[in-house]
Scaffold this motif. Sequence first.
Motif, mmCIF file in Angstrom:
data_model
loop_
_atom_site.group_PDB
_atom_site.id
_atom_site.type_symbol
_atom_site.label_atom_id
_atom_site.label_comp_id
_atom_site.label_asym_id
_atom_site.label_seq_id
_atom_site.Cartn_x
_atom_site.Cartn_y
_atom_site.Cartn_z
ATOM 1 N N LEU A 54 0.832 -1.207 0.000
ATOM 2 C CA LEU A 54 0.000 0.000 0.000
ATOM 3 C C LEU A 54 0.866 1.256 0.000
ATOM 4 N N LEU A 55 1.881 1.281 0.849
ATOM 5 C CA LEU A 55 2.763 2.443 0.894
ATOM 6 C C LEU A 55 3.469 2.636 -0.440
ATOM 7 N N ALA A 92 1.398 5.417 12.082
ATOM 8 C CA ALA A 92 2.858 5.348 12.139
ATOM 9 C C ALA A 92 3.504 6.613 11.585
ATOM 10 N N GLY A 93 2.713 7.514 11.032
ATOM 11 C CA GLY A 93 3.245 8.772 10.521
ATOM 12 C C GLY A 93 3.835 8.684 9.128
ATOM 13 N N LEU A 94 3.450 7.658 8.363
ATOM 14 C CA LEU A 94 3.990 7.474 7.025
ATOM 15 C C LEU A 94 3.127 8.111 5.938
ATOM 16 N N ILE A 95 1.827 8.144 6.142
ATOM 17 C CA ILE A 95 0.910 8.694 5.147
ATOM 18 C C ILE A 95 -0.109 9.596 5.832
ATOM 19 N N ASP A 96 -0.839 10.348 5.030
ATOM 20 C CA ASP A 96 -1.964 11.120 5.525
ATOM 21 C C ASP A 96 -3.080 10.995 4.499
ATOM 22 N N TYR A 106 -5.144 9.307 -0.304
ATOM 23 C CA TYR A 106 -3.968 9.128 0.536
ATOM 24 C C TYR A 106 -2.719 9.628 -0.178
ATOM 25 N N TRP A 107 -1.748 10.118 0.615
ATOM 26 C CA TRP A 107 -0.455 10.522 0.083
ATOM 27 C C TRP A 107 0.605 10.227 1.132
ATOM 28 N N ALA A 108 1.839 9.996 0.650
ATOM 29 C CA ALA A 108 2.969 9.781 1.563
ATOM 30 C C ALA A 108 3.381 11.133 2.129
ATOM 31 N N LEU A 109 3.737 11.162 3.388
ATOM 32 C CA LEU A 109 4.170 12.406 4.011
ATOM 33 C C LEU A 109 5.566 12.779 3.508
ATOM 34 N N PRO A 110 5.742 14.025 3.121
ATOM 35 C CA PRO A 110 7.010 14.462 2.526
ATOM 36 C C PRO A 110 8.204 14.217 3.442
#
Length: 131
Positions: A54-55, A92-96, A106-110
């Motif tokens: 998913l990530l 876990a702070g990987l996506i928002d 959904y997007w990955a956090l920069p």
Amino acid sequence: MSKQELGVLEVTGAVTGRDAACCPGLATAPLDDERATELAKVFKALGDPVRLRLLSMIASREGGEVCVCEMTPAFDLSQPTISHHLKLLRQAGLIDCERRGTWVYYWALPGVLDRLAAFLTTARTAEGTQA
């Protein structure tokens, strides 16, 4: 898999906010208890093949975001199960994400993946051996 909820890393946490000068990589210095605990939460989230896929789908998406409706068909899992995995990645702070009408995008956090990669990178000497 444990039912324990993963905590969200703070902006000043081990991965999401500290720079390399204050927090060296894995091969540079031993981790303290707090940083090891924070990083373990992230790696635990990445320790499941579905969440890792998913990530990857989210991070590799042109335009930087993907609708949950586009991810669900790629798996032989129910929509609630996919949503659960996405929730763990968010915690876990990987996506928002953001809800737009019926769907959630959904997007990955920069920078988070870059900081994880930097943490795992080992220093190399001029001769090509590990420092």
